[in-house]
Design a protein around this motif. Structure first.
Motif, PDB file in Angstrom:
ATOM      1  N   SER B  10       0.843  -1.191   0.000  1.00 12.51           N
ATOM      2  CA  SER B  10       0.000   0.000   0.000  1.00 12.51           C
ATOM      3  C   SER B  10       0.877   1.239   0.000  1.00 12.51           C
ATOM      4  O   SER B  10       2.057   1.181   0.385  1.00 12.51           O
ATOM      5  CB  SER B  10      -0.940   0.001   1.210  1.00 12.51           C
ATOM      6  N   LEU B  11       0.289   2.352  -0.446  1.00 15.59           N
ATOM      7  CA  LEU B  11       1.063   3.576  -0.632  1.00 15.59           C
ATOM      8  C   LEU B  11       0.141   4.769  -0.474  1.00 15.59           C
ATOM      9  O   LEU B  11      -0.989   4.758  -0.998  1.00 15.59           O
ATOM     10  CB  LEU B  11       1.696   3.572  -2.028  1.00 15.59           C
ATOM     11  N   ILE B  12       0.621   5.768   0.245  1.00 20.80           N
ATOM     12  CA  ILE B  12      -0.125   7.017   0.388  1.00 20.80           C
ATOM     13  C   ILE B  12       0.735   8.148  -0.157  1.00 20.80           C
ATOM     14  O   ILE B  12       1.903   8.284   0.223  1.00 20.80           O
ATOM     15  CB  ILE B  12      -0.477   7.305   1.868  1.00 20.80           C
ATOM     16  N   ILE B  13       0.175   8.945  -1.061  1.00 20.77           N
ATOM     17  CA  ILE B  13       0.897  10.080  -1.608  1.00 20.77           C
ATOM     18  C   ILE B  13      -0.016  11.292  -1.627  1.00 20.77           C
ATOM     19  O   ILE B  13      -1.238  11.167  -1.519  1.00 20.77           O
ATOM     20  CB  ILE B  13       1.431   9.808  -3.032  1.00 20.77           C
ATOM     21  N   LEU B  14       0.591  12.464  -1.772  1.00 21.21           N
ATOM     22  CA  LEU B  14      -0.189  13.690  -1.860  1.00 21.21           C
ATOM     23  C   LEU B  14      -0.536  13.981  -3.315  1.00 21.21           C
ATOM     24  O   LEU B  14       0.242  13.672  -4.237  1.00 21.21           O
ATOM     25  CB  LEU B  14       0.587  14.864  -1.264  1.00 21.21           C
ATOM     26  N   GLU B  15      -1.677  14.565  -3.487  1.00 21.79           N
ATOM     27  CA  GLU B  15      -2.151  14.952  -4.818  1.00 21.79           C
ATOM     28  C   GLU B  15      -1.086  15.776  -5.539  1.00 21.79           C
ATOM     29  O   GLU B  15      -0.465  16.659  -4.956  1.00 21.79           O
ATOM     30  CB  GLU B  15      -3.444  15.756  -4.680  1.00 21.79           C
ATOM     31  N   GLY B  16      -0.875  15.441  -6.803  1.00 24.12           N
ATOM     32  CA  GLY B  16       0.099  16.163  -7.611  1.00 24.12           C
ATOM     33  C   GLY B  16       1.473  15.511  -7.655  1.00 24.12           C
ATOM     34  O   GLY B  16       2.286  15.829  -8.538  1.00 24.12           O
ATOM     35  N   LYS B  17       1.730  14.608  -6.705  1.00 26.78           N
ATOM     36  CA  LYS B  17       3.021  13.935  -6.672  1.00 26.78           C
ATOM     37  C   LYS B  17       3.050  12.745  -7.630  1.00 26.78           C
ATOM     38  O   LYS B  17       2.010  12.229  -8.036  1.00 26.78           O
ATOM     39  CB  LYS B  17       3.335  13.454  -5.253  1.00 26.78           C
ATOM     40  N   ASN B  18       4.271  12.323  -7.958  1.00 29.84           N
ATOM     41  CA  ASN B  18       4.454  11.139  -8.793  1.00 29.84           C
ATOM     42  C   ASN B  18       4.683   9.919  -7.909  1.00 29.84           C
ATOM     43  O   ASN B  18       5.101  10.054  -6.746  1.00 29.84           O
ATOM     44  CB  ASN B  18       5.669  11.308  -9.709  1.00 29.84           C
ATOM     45  N   CYS B  19       4.452   8.751  -8.447  1.00 29.33           N
ATOM     46  CA  CYS B  19       4.771   7.523  -7.710  1.00 29.33           C
ATOM     47  C   CYS B  19       5.055   6.404  -8.692  1.00 29.33           C
ATOM     48  O   CYS B  19       4.678   6.468  -9.869  1.00 29.33           O
ATOM     49  CB  CYS B  19       3.635   7.123  -6.761  1.00 29.33           C
ATOM     50  N   THR B  20       5.749   5.389  -8.177  1.00 34.33           N
ATOM     51  CA  THR B  20       6.094   4.223  -8.994  1.00 34.33           C
ATOM     52  C   THR B  20       5.759   2.961  -8.235  1.00 34.33           C
ATOM     53  O   THR B  20       6.146   2.792  -7.070  1.00 34.33           O
ATOM     54  CB  THR B  20       7.590   4.242  -9.355  1.00 34.33           C
ATOM     55  N   LEU B  21       5.041   2.083  -8.901  1.00 37.02           N
ATOM     56  CA  LEU B  21       4.657   0.795  -8.328  1.00 37.02           C
ATOM     57  C   LEU B  21       5.478  -0.291  -9.006  1.00 37.02           C
ATOM     58  O   LEU B  21       5.762  -0.208 -10.210  1.00 37.02           O
ATOM     59  CB  LEU B  21       3.165   0.532  -8.555  1.00 37.02           C
ATOM     60  N   GLN B  22       5.831  -1.321  -8.236  1.00 34.02           N
ATOM     61  CA  GLN B  22       6.715  -2.354  -8.749  1.00 34.02           C
ATOM     62  C   GLN B  22       6.018  -3.702  -8.884  1.00 34.02           C
ATOM     63  O   GLN B  22       5.107  -4.029  -8.112  1.00 34.02           O
ATOM     64  CB  GLN B  22       7.914  -2.531  -7.817  1.00 34.02           C
ATOM     65  N   CYS B  23       6.479  -4.455  -9.871  1.00 34.34           N
ATOM     66  CA  CYS B  23       5.971  -5.808 -10.101  1.00 34.34           C
ATOM     67  C   CYS B  23       7.154  -6.692 -10.472  1.00 34.34           C
ATOM     68  O   CYS B  23       7.846  -6.407 -11.457  1.00 34.34           O
ATOM     69  CB  CYS B  23       4.930  -5.794 -11.213  1.00 34.34           C
ATOM     70  N   ASN B  24       7.408  -7.707  -9.674  1.00 36.46           N
ATOM     71  CA  ASN B  24       8.446  -8.684  -9.973  1.00 36.46           C
ATOM     72  C   ASN B  24       7.774 -10.022 -10.259  1.00 36.46           C
ATOM     73  O   ASN B  24       6.842 -10.417  -9.554  1.00 36.46           O
ATOM     74  CB  ASN B  24       9.402  -8.847  -8.791  1.00 36.46           C
ATOM     75  N   TYR B  25       8.255 -10.714 -11.258  1.00 33.73           N
ATOM     76  CA  TYR B  25       7.605 -11.962 -11.631  1.00 33.73           C
ATOM     77  C   TYR B  25       8.649 -13.035 -11.885  1.00 33.73           C
ATOM     78  O   TYR B  25       9.807 -12.756 -12.218  1.00 33.73           O
ATOM     79  CB  TYR B  25       6.715 -11.767 -12.872  1.00 33.73           C
ATOM     80  N   THR B  26       8.233 -14.268 -11.723  1.00 26.17           N
ATOM     81  CA  THR B  26       9.120 -15.398 -12.002  1.00 26.17           C
ATOM     82  C   THR B  26       8.626 -16.183 -13.216  1.00 26.17           C
ATOM     83  O   THR B  26       9.213 -17.211 -13.549  1.00 26.17           O
ATOM     84  CB  THR B  26       9.200 -16.338 -10.789  1.00 26.17           C
ATOM     85  N   VAL B  27       7.537 -15.700 -13.827  1.00 27.10           N
ATOM     86  CA  VAL B  27       6.947 -16.383 -14.976  1.00 27.10           C
ATOM     87  C   VAL B  27       7.893 -16.297 -16.162  1.00 27.10           C
ATOM     88  O   VAL B  27       8.247 -15.213 -16.600  1.00 27.10           O
ATOM     89  CB  VAL B  27       5.587 -15.752 -15.345  1.00 27.10           C
ATOM     90  N   SER B  28       8.294 -17.426 -16.706  1.00 30.30           N
ATOM     91  CA  SER B  28       9.197 -17.428 -17.843  1.00 30.30           C
ATOM     92  C   SER B  28       9.070 -18.727 -18.631  1.00 30.30           C
ATOM     93  O   SER B  28       9.063 -19.801 -18.035  1.00 30.30           O
ATOM     94  CB  SER B  28      10.639 -17.254 -17.361  1.00 30.30           C
ATOM     95  N   PRO B  29       8.930 -18.648 -19.938  1.00 37.93           N
ATOM     96  CA  PRO B  29       8.731 -17.414 -20.700  1.00 37.93           C
ATOM     97  C   PRO B  29       7.317 -16.878 -20.524  1.00 37.93           C
ATOM     98  O   PRO B  29       6.455 -17.595 -20.045  1.00 37.93           O
ATOM     99  CB  PRO B  29       8.962 -17.876 -22.145  1.00 37.93           C
ATOM    100  N   PHE B  30       7.120 -15.637 -20.885  1.00 32.65           N
ATOM    101  CA  PHE B  30       5.773 -15.088 -20.744  1.00 32.65           C
ATOM    102  C   PHE B  30       5.343 -14.428 -22.038  1.00 32.65           C
ATOM    103  O   PHE B  30       6.155 -14.019 -22.856  1.00 32.65           O
ATOM    104  CB  PHE B  30       5.683 -14.114 -19.576  1.00 32.65           C
TER     105      PHE B  30
END
Lengths: 116, 114
Positions: B10-30
């Motif tokens: 979960s993540l809380i940010i203020l309006e107008g700010k940027n953010c980055t969400l991450q996704c790591n996967y082990t699925v291969s090949p995909f």
């Protein structure tokens, strides 16, 4: 039209009731899906229909009975449900590509089911 | 085991700010990787879909990146708005395809505050 329409949006039923959830799409998609989603969890696949035939049943209890009357409609018939079946039920549709792989999934808004 | 893990939870940010969400996967090949936005009690809405050969895909203020070598994807949200408050779900389709092969991450719950 890129919509998947689900009705009803909310349903409350007792454990002895029989009810149905309905899903409709007019995008020409020939694959349609039912997912179940509990709060703060990802959707879990229940059923997949391809060309109006049941392709996948993820070992779902028989108290859930899917039906695909035609290429645009998908129903989920509910009977003798348990309180733990309360969840958001999502319908989705997609194109069918070769080897059964899916195109992009389009989800409906969901039907919020509460079993008392 | 094929897995998709997202961070933060979960993540809380203020309006107008940027953010980055991450996704790591082990699925291969995909075959492809998708990002969905899901408002509370609503169905997921597709934001981006990338094949294994694509590195980036944009949709308005949303930009997804993909590094197939490190098996990581990110979703960058620029100039956040209150309406961005939702869960963001990363979904990977293994190359073998098939209707039941979509692998969902648990999602990141984003709250944008004024």
């Amino acid at each position: 039209d890129t919509e998947v329409t689900q009705t009803p949006k909310h349903l409350v039923m007792g454990m002895t009731n029989k009810k149905s959830l309905k899903c409709e799409q007019h995008m020409g998609h020939r694959a349609m899906y039912w997912y179940k989603q509990k709060a703060k969890k990802p959707p879990e696949l229940m059923f997949v229909y391809s060309y109006e035939k049941l392709s996948i049943n993820e070992s779902v209890p028989s108290r859930f009975s899917p039906e695909c009357p035609n290429s645009s409609l998908l129903n989920l018939h509910l009977h003798a449900l348990q309180p733990e079946d309360s969840a958001l039920y999502l319908c989705a549709s997609s194109q069918v590509r070769d080897r059964g792989s899916t195109g992009e999934l389009f989800f409906g808004e969901g039907s919020r089911l509460t079993v008392l | 085991k094929n897995q998709v893990e997202q961070s933060p939870q979960s993540l809380i940010i203020l309006e107008g700010k940027n953010c980055t969400l991450q996704c790591n996967y082990t699925v291969s090949p995909f075959s492809n990787l998708r990002w969905y936005k899901q408002d509370t009690g609503r169905g997921p809405v597709s934001l981006t879909i990338m094949t294994f050969s694509e590195n980036t895909k944009s949709n308005g203020r949303y930009t997804a990146t993909l590094d197939a070598d490190t098996k990581q994807s990110s979703l960058h949200i620029t100039a956040s708005q209150l309406s961005d408050s939702a869960s963001y779900i990363c979904v990977v389709t293994p190359f073998s395809g098939g209707y039941n092969k979509l692998i969902f991450g648990a999602g990141t719950r984003l709250a944008v505050h004024p």
